[in-house]
Design an enzyme around this catalytic site. Structure first.
Site, PDB file in Angstrom:
ATOM      1  N   HIS A   1       1.036  -1.303   0.034  1.00 14.72           N
ATOM      2  CA  HIS A   1      -0.102  -0.157  -0.088  1.00 14.72           C
ATOM      3  C   HIS A   1       0.815   1.191   0.123  1.00 14.72           C
ATOM      4  O   HIS A   1       1.851   1.155   0.456  1.00 14.72           O
ATOM      5  CB  HIS A   1      -0.919   0.016   1.394  1.00 14.72           C
ATOM      6  CG  HIS A   1      -1.874   1.172   1.218  1.00 14.72           C
ATOM      7  ND1 HIS A   1      -1.782   2.362   1.473  1.00 14.72           N
ATOM      8  CD2 HIS A   1      -3.506   0.892   1.000  1.00 14.72           C
ATOM      9  CE1 HIS A   1      -2.766   2.926   1.348  1.00 14.72           C
ATOM     10  NE2 HIS A   1      -3.652   2.149   0.894  1.00 14.72           N
TER      11      HIS A   1
ATOM     12  N   GLU B   1      -3.901   2.280  -7.173  1.00 18.43           N
ATOM     13  CA  GLU B   1      -4.323   3.317  -6.179  1.00 18.43           C
ATOM     14  C   GLU B   1      -3.469   4.543  -6.676  1.00 18.43           C
ATOM     15  O   GLU B   1      -2.460   4.681  -6.144  1.00 18.43           O
ATOM     16  CB  GLU B   1      -4.068   2.743  -4.957  1.00 18.43           C
ATOM     17  CG  GLU B   1      -3.002   2.153  -4.475  1.00 18.43           C
ATOM     18  CD  GLU B   1      -2.527   2.355  -2.920  1.00 18.43           C
ATOM     19  OE1 GLU B   1      -3.224   2.566  -2.235  1.00 18.43           O
ATOM     20  OE2 GLU B   1      -1.188   2.154  -2.730  1.00 18.43           O
TER      21      GLU B   1
END
Length: 261
Positions: A100, A172
């Site tokens: 992430h 993302e």
């Protein structure tokens, strides 16, 4: 190939174990079982919530799954503060996020470490959700596709074609995470299509066609329908909206093509 949508709720560092139980109960109440035939739904709580979530999911035989936000590349040993994939598997986790942008930024995780964590996850029969994405300056320079392709290659380095077929990729764009800004559906599709093309070159066209590619970055009930209508977007890695049980359930229902009769 028809890919079943996946809606994954990344709670980040929010909610204690009591609050986790309440949120999962809200989601379960708001999303009837029939939707799970059309969409996979998972929640990704903090480590300290996992046992409570497991007890609730197992006890009430809920159809949503759960997972973790990170894992160690090591199985055990003198790694203070790390969490083993073996521990997560023992708790019944299905998914685990690796790479992430917040881990890459705040903990200086690079592609090589992400690839090692993905391999460890697979070894323990966890499905890694491998995150890639560009910062704003990269997009403004027009290098976002190249950047994401390179990051994808690095984050999958050392994995076999068969292993690549078992991962989930989450695109993302860093500039859209928690900012309220969201990539347009066409912008997100551009990168997700490039990701699938790169997967084909790393594995095979058949494997690339089977891998789910998610979009993450200010996903909510208002934009999820347009996003997953794109050819190469198979769901969402949801942040803030996943902390609202009703909105998260609504979002999942939309991904399932709902409301269903």
């Amino acid at each position: 190939m028809s890919r079943k949508p996946l809606i994954a709720g990344n709670w980040k560092m929010n909610l204690n174990h009591f609050e986790a139980i309440a949120l999962v109960q809200k989601i379960a109440f708001a999303l009837p079982d029939k939707y799970y035939d059309k969409v996979d739904v998972t929640v990704l709580p903090p480590f300290t919530d996992l046992r409570s979530v497991q007890t609730l999911v197992d006890g009430d035989k809920l159809r949503l799954s759960y997972g973790a936000q990170d894992l160690s590349q090591h199985d055990s040993g003198a790694y203070t503060g790390d969490i083993s994939g073996a521990f997560l598997a023992k708790l019944g986790c299905t998914f685990v996020v690796v790479g992430h942008s917040e881990r890459r930024t705040y903990h200086n995780e690079d592609d090589a470490l992400v690839a090692a964590k993905a391999a460890t996850a697979l070894k323990h029969e966890l499905t890694p959700i491998i995150c890639i994405g560009e910062h704003l300056e990269v997009r403004e320079a027009g290098n976002h596709v190249i950047h994401c392709e390179e990051q994808l290659r690095g984050s999958l380095a050392g994995l076999s074609a068969e292993q690549i077929g078992k991962v989930v990729i989450a695109y993302e764009p860093v500039w859209a995470i928690g900012t309220g800004r969201v990539a347009s559906a066409s912008d997100a599709q551009e990168v997700c299509a490039a990701i699938r093309k790169e997967l084909a070159s790393l594995a095979s066209a058949q494997i690339a066609d089977s891998v789910r590619v998610l979009y993450g970055g200010s996903v909510n009930a208002k934009n999820v329908g347009e996003l997953i209508a794109q050819d190469d977007i198979d769901g969402g890695l949801v942040g803030g909206a996943s902390l609202d049980g009703e909105q998260f359930a609504t979002l999942a229902a939309i991904a399932a093509g709902g409301p269903l009769p």
